[in-house]
Design a protein around this motif. Sequence first.
Motif, PDB file in Angstrom:
ATOM      1  N   GLY A 198      -7.175   3.684   4.416  1.00 29.49           N
ATOM      2  CA  GLY A 198      -7.700   4.333   3.216  1.00 29.49           C
ATOM      3  C   GLY A 198      -6.634   5.064   2.427  1.00 29.49           C
ATOM      4  N   LEU A 199      -5.375   4.693   2.644  1.00 25.43           N
ATOM      5  CA  LEU A 199      -4.263   5.321   1.935  1.00 25.43           C
ATOM      6  C   LEU A 199      -3.904   4.501   0.699  1.00 25.43           C
ATOM      7  CD1 LEU A 199      -2.055   6.136   5.054  1.00 25.43           C
ATOM      8  CD2 LEU A 199      -3.491   7.718   3.748  1.00 25.43           C
ATOM      9  N   PRO A 200      -3.335   5.143  -0.317  1.00 24.56           N
ATOM     10  CA  PRO A 200      -2.993   4.399  -1.535  1.00 24.56           C
ATOM     11  C   PRO A 200      -1.868   3.387  -1.298  1.00 24.56           C
ATOM     12  CG  PRO A 200      -2.186   6.661  -1.667  1.00 24.56           C
ATOM     13  CD  PRO A 200      -2.987   6.553  -0.406  1.00 24.56           C
ATOM     14  N   VAL A 201      -1.992   2.248  -1.964  1.00 23.33           N
ATOM     15  CA  VAL A 201      -0.971   1.205  -1.930  1.00 23.33           C
ATOM     16  C   VAL A 201      -0.758   0.753  -3.364  1.00 23.33           C
ATOM     17  CG1 VAL A 201      -0.352  -1.100  -1.108  1.00 23.33           C
ATOM     18  CG2 VAL A 201      -1.692   0.423   0.360  1.00 23.33           C
ATOM     19  N   GLU A 202       0.464   0.914  -3.846  1.00 20.66           N
ATOM     20  CA  GLU A 202       0.769   0.511  -5.214  1.00 20.66           C
ATOM     21  C   GLU A 202       1.005  -0.995  -5.265  1.00 20.66           C
ATOM     22  OE1 GLU A 202       4.202   1.369  -8.490  1.00 20.66           O
ATOM     23  OE2 GLU A 202       3.537   3.049  -7.246  1.00 20.66           O
ATOM     24  N   GLY A 203       0.162  -1.699  -5.993  1.00 20.64           N
ATOM     25  CA  GLY A 203       0.317  -3.139  -6.153  1.00 20.64           C
ATOM     26  C   GLY A 203       0.309  -3.924  -4.859  1.00 20.64           C
ATOM     27  N   PRO A 204      -0.749  -3.792  -4.036  1.00 21.91           N
ATOM     28  CA  PRO A 204      -0.764  -4.535  -2.764  1.00 21.91           C
ATOM     29  C   PRO A 204      -0.761  -6.040  -3.022  1.00 21.91           C
ATOM     30  CG  PRO A 204      -2.947  -3.672  -3.230  1.00 21.91           C
ATOM     31  CD  PRO A 204      -2.013  -3.098  -4.268  1.00 21.91           C
ATOM     32  N   SER A 205      -0.162  -6.776  -2.123  1.00 19.11           N
ATOM     33  CA  SER A 205      -0.132  -8.227  -2.244  1.00 19.11           C
ATOM     34  C   SER A 205      -1.534  -8.777  -2.022  1.00 19.11           C
ATOM     35  CB  SER A 205       0.831  -8.826  -1.221  1.00 19.11           C
ATOM     36  OG  SER A 205       0.305  -8.693   0.080  1.00 19.11           O
ATOM     37  N   ALA A 206      -1.778  -9.969  -2.551  1.00 22.40           N
ATOM     38  CA  ALA A 206      -3.070 -10.625  -2.347  1.00 22.40           C
ATOM     39  C   ALA A 206      -3.303 -10.868  -0.863  1.00 22.40           C
ATOM     40  CB  ALA A 206      -3.115 -11.938  -3.128  1.00 22.40           C
ATOM     41  N   GLU A 207      -2.232 -11.190  -0.140  1.00 21.70           N
ATOM     42  CA  GLU A 207      -2.333 -11.447   1.295  1.00 21.70           C
ATOM     43  C   GLU A 207      -2.795 -10.193   2.047  1.00 21.70           C
ATOM     44  OE1 GLU A 207       0.420 -13.557   4.718  1.00 21.70           O
ATOM     45  OE2 GLU A 207       1.418 -12.604   3.024  1.00 21.70           O
ATOM     46  N   ALA A 208      -2.213  -9.045   1.701  1.00 22.99           N
ATOM     47  CA  ALA A 208      -2.587  -7.794   2.359  1.00 22.99           C
ATOM     48  C   ALA A 208      -4.032  -7.422   2.034  1.00 22.99           C
ATOM     49  CB  ALA A 208      -1.639  -6.673   1.932  1.00 22.99           C
ATOM     50  N   THR A 209      -4.398  -7.587   0.772  1.00 18.13           N
ATOM     51  CA  THR A 209      -5.763  -7.270   0.351  1.00 18.13           C
ATOM     52  C   THR A 209      -6.770  -8.166   1.063  1.00 18.13           C
ATOM     53  OG1 THR A 209      -4.928  -6.556  -1.796  1.00 18.13           O
ATOM     54  CG2 THR A 209      -7.271  -7.059  -1.663  1.00 18.13           C
ATOM     55  N   GLU A 210      -6.438  -9.446   1.196  1.00 18.34           N
ATOM     56  CA  GLU A 210      -7.325 -10.400   1.867  1.00 18.34           C
ATOM     57  C   GLU A 210      -7.495 -10.053   3.351  1.00 18.34           C
ATOM     58  OE1 GLU A 210      -7.011 -15.029   3.126  1.00 18.34           O
ATOM     59  OE2 GLU A 210      -6.507 -14.567   1.040  1.00 18.34           O
ATOM     60  N   MET A 211      -6.397  -9.686   4.023  1.00 12.07           N
ATOM     61  CA  MET A 211      -6.504  -9.337   5.443  1.00 12.07           C
ATOM     62  C   MET A 211      -7.347  -8.083   5.631  1.00 12.07           C
ATOM     63  SD  MET A 211      -2.949 -10.203   7.387  1.00 12.07           S
ATOM     64  CE  MET A 211      -1.730 -10.013   6.099  1.00 12.07           C
ATOM     65  N   ALA A 212      -7.132  -7.069   4.780  1.00 16.26           N
ATOM     66  CA  ALA A 212      -7.901  -5.829   4.894  1.00 16.26           C
ATOM     67  C   ALA A 212      -9.385  -6.093   4.631  1.00 16.26           C
ATOM     68  CB  ALA A 212      -7.353  -4.780   3.933  1.00 16.26           C
ATOM     69  N   ALA A 213      -9.676  -6.899   3.617  1.00 12.89           N
ATOM     70  CA  ALA A 213     -11.067  -7.222   3.298  1.00 12.89           C
ATOM     71  C   ALA A 213     -11.711  -8.004   4.440  1.00 12.89           C
ATOM     72  CB  ALA A 213     -11.132  -8.012   1.994  1.00 12.89           C
ATOM     73  N   GLY A 214     -10.952  -8.905   5.049  1.00 15.29           N
ATOM     74  CA  GLY A 214     -11.472  -9.662   6.185  1.00 15.29           C
ATOM     75  C   GLY A 214     -11.837  -8.755   7.341  1.00 15.29           C
ATOM     76  N   PHE A 215     -10.977  -7.761   7.611  1.00 14.33           N
ATOM     77  CA  PHE A 215     -11.288  -6.828   8.697  1.00 14.33           C
ATOM     78  C   PHE A 215     -12.564  -6.058   8.391  1.00 14.33           C
ATOM     79  CE2 PHE A 215     -11.320  -2.643  10.586  1.00 14.33           C
ATOM     80  CZ  PHE A 215     -11.274  -2.984  11.926  1.00 14.33           C
ATOM     81  N   GLU A 216     -12.718  -5.626   7.160  1.00 10.68           N
ATOM     82  CA  GLU A 216     -13.891  -4.826   6.785  1.00 10.68           C
ATOM     83  C   GLU A 216     -15.199  -5.574   7.020  1.00 10.68           C
ATOM     84  OE1 GLU A 216     -13.762  -1.692   6.283  1.00 10.68           O
ATOM     85  OE2 GLU A 216     -11.595  -1.540   6.084  1.00 10.68           O
ATOM     86  N   GLN A 217     -15.141  -6.902   7.119  1.00  9.39           N
ATOM     87  CA  GLN A 217     -16.330  -7.716   7.376  1.00  9.39           C
ATOM     88  C   GLN A 217     -16.549  -7.978   8.874  1.00  9.39           C
ATOM     89  OE1 GLN A 217     -18.415  -8.462   4.830  1.00  9.39           O
ATOM     90  NE2 GLN A 217     -16.978  -7.200   3.690  1.00  9.39           N
ATOM     91  N   SER A 218     -15.656  -7.487   9.714  1.00 14.05           N
ATOM     92  CA  SER A 218     -15.709  -7.794  11.145  1.00 14.05           C
ATOM     93  C   SER A 218     -16.703  -6.912  11.895  1.00 14.05           C
ATOM     94  CB  SER A 218     -14.319  -7.626  11.773  1.00 14.05           C
ATOM     95  OG  SER A 218     -13.972  -6.247  11.853  1.00 14.05           O
ATOM     96  N   GLU A 219     -17.068  -7.398  13.075  1.00 12.47           N
ATOM     97  CA  GLU A 219     -17.939  -6.630  13.964  1.00 12.47           C
ATOM     98  C   GLU A 219     -17.253  -5.321  14.377  1.00 12.47           C
ATOM     99  OE1 GLU A 219     -20.955  -5.181  16.145  1.00 12.47           O
ATOM    100  OE2 GLU A 219     -21.063  -6.918  14.812  1.00 12.47           O
ATOM    101  N   LEU A 220     -15.954  -5.363  14.599  1.00 10.96           N
ATOM    102  CA  LEU A 220     -15.221  -4.155  14.976  1.00 10.96           C
ATOM    103  C   LEU A 220     -15.286  -3.108  13.867  1.00 10.96           C
ATOM    104  CD1 LEU A 220     -13.498  -2.645  17.021  1.00 10.96           C
ATOM    105  CD2 LEU A 220     -11.485  -3.849  16.115  1.00 10.96           C
TER     106      LEU A 220
END
Length: 161
Positions: free
Chosen positions: A50-72
Motif C-alpha cells: 500500500g505504499l506509493p509507486v511512481e509510474g509502476p510497470s504494467a508487469e508490477a501492477t498485473e502481479m499485484a492485482a493478481g495477488f489481490e484476487q488470491s485466496e491468501l
Amino acid sequence: MLFRSGFDAGAGGAPGGDPDDFEPEEEPEEGSCATRAKDVGTQVHRLLAGLPVEGPSAEATEMAAGFEQSELARRMAAAGHVEREFAFSMELDGVILRGQIDVWFEHGGQLVVVDYKTDRLDPDEEPERLDPYRLQLHLYALALERLTGRLPREALLHFLR
C-alpha cells in the motif's frame, strides 16, 4: 503458487536450517535483466504494502492485482491483525540478523508469515530452487516467535507469476 515451509509448528517443530548453506546474492549490473527484475520486484512489494509507486510497470501492477484476487489475499483481508514490510533484528548465535518480512498476519488465532516472490517458478526445478527460501522462512518464523512468543502456524512463499 504457494509453497509451505518444511516445519510443522503445530507439532512443536522449530525453525531450522544451516546458516552455512546460505549464499548471499551478488548485486546485478546496472541495466541488466536482473536489475529490471529487481526493480519490478520492488514495485510489486511496494504496491502490495500500500505504499506509493511512481509510474509502476504494467508487469508490477498485473502481479499485484493478481495477488489481490488470491485466496491468501482474502485470508489477509479477514485477519484480525496484519503487518506489512515488517522490519526486524534479532541476535542468533552471537550474530545480529536484520530482515524484512513482506507480511505476517493473525487469522483464526494463528500466525501466518508470507514472503512474496516475483521470480518464475519452474516446477521441474522447484525442490532445488526452494532450498534457499526455506532458511529465509525459518528465520522469519523465529523472529516472529521471539516477538510474539508464538511460532507461526504457516510460513508461505507466494509466487506472483
